[in-house]
Design a protein around this motif. Structure first.
Motif, PDB file in Angstrom:
ATOM      1  N   THR A  69       8.856   1.204  -8.910  1.00  0.00           N
ATOM      2  CA  THR A  69       7.608   1.417  -8.975  1.00  0.00           C
ATOM      3  C   THR A  69       7.536   2.202 -10.305  1.00  0.00           C
ATOM      4  O   THR A  69       6.458   1.851 -10.835  1.00  0.00           O
ATOM      5  CB  THR A  69       7.182   2.235  -7.819  1.00  0.00           C
ATOM      6  N   ASP A  74       3.712   3.066 -12.692  1.00  0.00           N
ATOM      7  CA  ASP A  74       3.256   3.992 -11.804  1.00  0.00           C
ATOM      8  C   ASP A  74       2.975   5.427 -12.475  1.00  0.00           C
ATOM      9  O   ASP A  74       4.113   6.036 -12.806  1.00  0.00           O
ATOM     10  CB  ASP A  74       3.775   4.284 -10.375  1.00  0.00           C
ATOM     11  N   LEU A 103       3.726   7.558  -2.443  1.00  0.00           N
ATOM     12  CA  LEU A 103       3.986   6.008  -2.468  1.00  0.00           C
ATOM     13  C   LEU A 103       4.482   5.501  -1.129  1.00  0.00           C
ATOM     14  O   LEU A 103       4.043   4.054  -0.788  1.00  0.00           O
ATOM     15  CB  LEU A 103       5.205   6.265  -3.733  1.00  0.00           C
ATOM     16  N   ARG A 106       1.472   4.578   1.042  1.00  0.00           N
ATOM     17  CA  ARG A 106       0.525   3.817   0.281  1.00  0.00           C
ATOM     18  C   ARG A 106       1.209   2.328   0.295  1.00  0.00           C
ATOM     19  O   ARG A 106       0.334   1.100   0.621  1.00  0.00           O
ATOM     20  CB  ARG A 106       0.238   4.187  -1.144  1.00  0.00           C
ATOM     21  N   GLU A 107       2.500   1.988   0.058  1.00  0.00           N
ATOM     22  CA  GLU A 107       3.132   0.945  -0.218  1.00  0.00           C
ATOM     23  C   GLU A 107       3.985   0.461   0.882  1.00  0.00           C
ATOM     24  O   GLU A 107       5.036   0.087   0.394  1.00  0.00           O
ATOM     25  CB  GLU A 107       3.709   0.851  -1.811  1.00  0.00           C
ATOM     26  N   GLU A 108       3.687   0.758   1.998  1.00  0.00           N
ATOM     27  CA  GLU A 108       4.642   0.341   3.220  1.00  0.00           C
ATOM     28  C   GLU A 108       5.172  -1.003   2.907  1.00  0.00           C
ATOM     29  O   GLU A 108       6.177  -1.339   2.911  1.00  0.00           O
ATOM     30  CB  GLU A 108       4.065   0.691   4.368  1.00  0.00           C
ATOM     31  N   LYS A 109       4.176  -2.108   2.683  1.00  0.00           N
ATOM     32  CA  LYS A 109       4.574  -3.680   2.862  1.00  0.00           C
ATOM     33  C   LYS A 109       5.361  -3.828   1.612  1.00  0.00           C
ATOM     34  O   LYS A 109       6.556  -4.666   1.663  1.00  0.00           O
ATOM     35  CB  LYS A 109       3.306  -4.218   2.351  1.00  0.00           C
ATOM     36  N   ALA A 110       5.074  -3.350   0.280  1.00  0.00           N
ATOM     37  CA  ALA A 110       6.059  -3.766  -0.840  1.00  0.00           C
ATOM     38  C   ALA A 110       7.192  -2.784  -0.441  1.00  0.00           C
ATOM     39  O   ALA A 110       8.546  -3.663  -0.975  1.00  0.00           O
ATOM     40  CB  ALA A 110       5.210  -2.921  -2.069  1.00  0.00           C
ATOM     41  N   ALA A 111       7.465  -1.779   0.045  1.00  0.00           N
ATOM     42  CA  ALA A 111       8.699  -0.824   0.192  1.00  0.00           C
ATOM     43  C   ALA A 111       9.334  -2.003   1.052  1.00  0.00           C
ATOM     44  O   ALA A 111      10.828  -2.254   0.880  1.00  0.00           O
ATOM     45  CB  ALA A 111       8.522   0.486   0.852  1.00  0.00           C
TER      46      ALA A 111
END
Ligand SMILES: C[S@@+](CC[C@H](N)C(=O)[O-])C[C@H]1O[C@@H](n2cnc3c(N)ncnc32)[C@H](O)[C@@H]1O
Length: 361
Positions: A69, A74, A103, A106-111
């Motif tokens: 990220t 970021d 992070l 906010r970015e659960e899907k990407a994680a």
């Protein structure tokens, strides 16, 4: 219980980061551990992990996501990473933790998507160990090498002949390779090394991996960078230099299990080339049946070797993860019988820092 295993994996990784000199990764992993225990967004991601969190490197997958990220630009994170021209100090810990909490929420899907990939660093420093064996093999046969690497990752070590080396030996410093190479490696060879041949000719380069890294793909490239700890600029510089070299002729890396691939590569060998099947830090990842398939393929191929198409099995490897790595090779020259002959050079650091030469040259 799975949560105990995860905490053990986090604690072990934190200690390893401390030992290996990465306070930034230690604090990223430390935050992930605390957030997991406190049932925060990290717990949401890794609770009920299917598999062994230690073997699967769950803490480093999370740390890789944070670094990825930051490398993607970021602004709340990149100031902490030397890889993004930032710097990390102990006093930054609380601000870093706030940015990571944000992070992961906010970015659960990407994680989740990122956590599916296993960490891969493709350590080019290992070439500084392999070089000695490649040189000996070249001297012995005076034929170009047909390089075949199993577990090749991005295939960067297949370009070992394009790197420059500075080697500290018991008899002083030795240099090998093009001084103008973008990648210059340093290593220690203890003992009495043989003379290295000036030129090692390579006929072709090809590898396989269960998860090959396609260096022509921008995201795969960024991911490869993200596995290198963000406060280790020398390792990052090595990777970028090796990528620059590999970019001139990207290697073919087949997506394949080594077990079947090795047999296909070593049974048919072109005349006038030495087929060198090699690997570095791959054997511990293979199960018993995969190891048996590879050993059987060599036993079979070794029965039918002609002097004009020799075969070599070169290993810079250990039996299990965490055990000592060893540099050795077995040669089938067509004149030394179906067992061939084994040369054990000696133990070496798994990351390619140093080699203890036990063989007499
Ligand atoms: C520790 S990494 C070493 C990579 C590379 N050899 C190096 O020295 O940097 C181990 C590699 O082996 C690959 N691997 C593990 N099991 C494999 C298998 N059965 N067949 C092919 N590759 C495998 C992994 O995907 C990973 O890229």
């Amino acid at each position: 219980m799975m949560s105990d295993k995860l905490v053990t994996a986090f604690e072990a990784q934190k200690q390893a980061c401390d030992l290996l000199g990465s306070p930034l990764t230690r604090d990223i992993v430390g935050f992930c551990c605390a957030d997991f225990v406190a049932n925060g967004p990290v717990a949401n991601l890794v609770r009920g992990w299917q598999g062994d969190p230690l073997n699967d490197n769950v803490p480093l997958r999370l740390a890789g996501f944070v670094h990825h990220t930051a490398l993607s630009g970021d602004a709340s994170l990149n100031g902490f990473f030397a890889s993004c021209d930032g710097a990390y100090h102990d006093s930054d810990r609380v601000t870093l933790e706030t940015a990571m909490r944000d992070l992961f929420s906010r970015e659960e899907k990407a994680a989740r998507r990122f956590l599916r990939s296993a960490p891969q660093t493709n350590e080019t420093a290992r070439s500084a160990m392999l070089l000695l064996a490649f040189s000996e093999i070249s001297k012995r046969f005076a034929m170009p090498l047909r390089l075949r690497e199993m577990g090749a990752s991005a295939g960067l070590n297949m370009f070992f002949d394009r790197f420059h080396y500075t080697l500290q030996t018991d008899n002083g410093t030795r240099d090998w390779g093009d001084k103008k190479s973008p990648l210059s490696l340093e290593a220690t060879w203890r003992g009495t090394p043989p003379d290295l041949t000036d030129k090692i000719e390579v006929a072709s380069r090809r590898g396989c991996d269960l998860f090959p890294v396609d260096i022509s793909n921008a995201d795969a490239r960024l991911k490869l960078q993200s596995w290198i700890w963000g406060d280790m600029p020398e390792r990052r510089a090595r990777l970028l230099a090796a990528l620059q070299i590999a970019d001139t002729a990207p290697p073919q890396i087949d997506r394949a299990d080594a077990a079947g691939w090795v047999a296909a590569q070593i049974m048919q060998r072109p005349v006038g080339e030495v087929t060198v099947l090699y690997h570095s830090i791959v054997w511990p990842y293979l199960d018993v049946s995969q190891r048996f398939a590879i050993e059987s393929a060599f036993a079979q191929a070794g029965e039918d070797v002609r002097p004009d198409a020799p075969l070599v099995w070169l290993k810079m490897d250990g039996r299990e993860l965490g055990t000592i790595a060893r540099l050795s090779y077995r040669i089938w020259s067509g004149e030394n019988g179906p067992q061939g002959e084994e040369v054990i050079i000696g133990p070496c650091h798994p990351h390619g820092v140093d080699l203890e030469i036990e063989a007499a040259f």
